[in-house]
Write a protein that holds these residues in place. Structure first.
Motif: not given
Length: 238
Positions: A78, A82, A86, A156
């Motif tokens: 994760e 992320q 981003d 997300w």
């Protein structure tokens, strides 16, 4: 002709299971027809890419590259997902989560039915926003009083075909403490009202399968991977 998206490549290193913990951003990059595939590292020789450790550098590399989209493996975890999500958002590059094609949530249905569903979603979401606009405005005023520094929160989620998108919700846990207003909003799911804007954008649907959080999607992929490994070991024993 393939053009490198990284302006400079420094010394090479071998990525093995032993040193993966010492290089948290290690991953394998494959470029195919305008698509950048981001996969877990294997026992291959990879270039050291400084931009993978710095989000600003990665954003600049993605911005100035001819890449159309980024496809990233769920097994990377994760945090790394992320990090890339981003960066892709800032570089205006769509990013997709690579999952098993057997996942029913991500199967491509009939094009006509998909367009019909999209139209119905848009009409229903727009109507709900008009009908609930007094409630939404009232919640905004109350949240401004309770937590003016954090009105909305973003997370997300995984949408159609594995596309990652930012889901917008009311922030009900300012400074990580849920308020009385937050508990009341959670009880009646009022914190999810801004998701109607995601429906209008086509990120998610009110009908059929729902979008899943990034953490849930990763857990699902890991669970399927464990089941496949278990079945493979059982077949090997036989």
């Amino acid at each position: 002709m393939t053009t490198s998206i990284i302006p400079s490549l420094e010394n090479f290193y071998d990525v093995t299971q032993q040193n993966q913990n010492h290089y948290s951003r290690a991953c394998t990059l494959l470029w195919r027809r305008g698509k950048l595939l981001v996969k877990p590292p294997g026992r291959v020789k990879l270039p050291y890419l400084p931009s993978l450790n710095n989000q600003r550098s990665l954003v600049e590399c993605l911005k100035h590259s001819p890449i159309n989209l980024v496809s990233i493996d769920a097994k990377l975890g994760e945090d790394l997902l992320q990090f890339w999500a981003d960066a892709c958002e800032q570089a205006h590059k769509p990013i997709f989560l690579r999952v098993s094609p057997s996942n029913k949530q991500l199967k491509q249905s009939n094009q006509t039915l998909r367009w019909l569903q999209r139209i119905i979603d848009w009409i229903v979401a727009f109507s709900l926003l008009l009908f609930l606009s007094p409630v939404i405005l009232g919640l905004i005023v109350l949240l401004q009083f309770y937590s003016p520094e954090s009105l909305f929160c973003h997370e997300w989620r995984v949408g159609e075909k594995g596309k990652l998108f930012r889901a917008v919700k009311f922030s009900t846990t300012p400074n990580h403490n849920i308020t009385l207003l937050g508990r009341w909003m959670h009880r009646y799911s009022l914190n999810n009202l801004p998701l109607l804007f995601n429906v209008l954008r086509g990120d998610m649907s009110l009908m059929g399968s729902r979008s899943s959080t990034l953490a849930d999607a990763i857990q699902l992929v890991e669970e399927k991977f464990r089941i496949q490994n278990t079945e493979f070991r059982n077949l090997s024993v036989r």
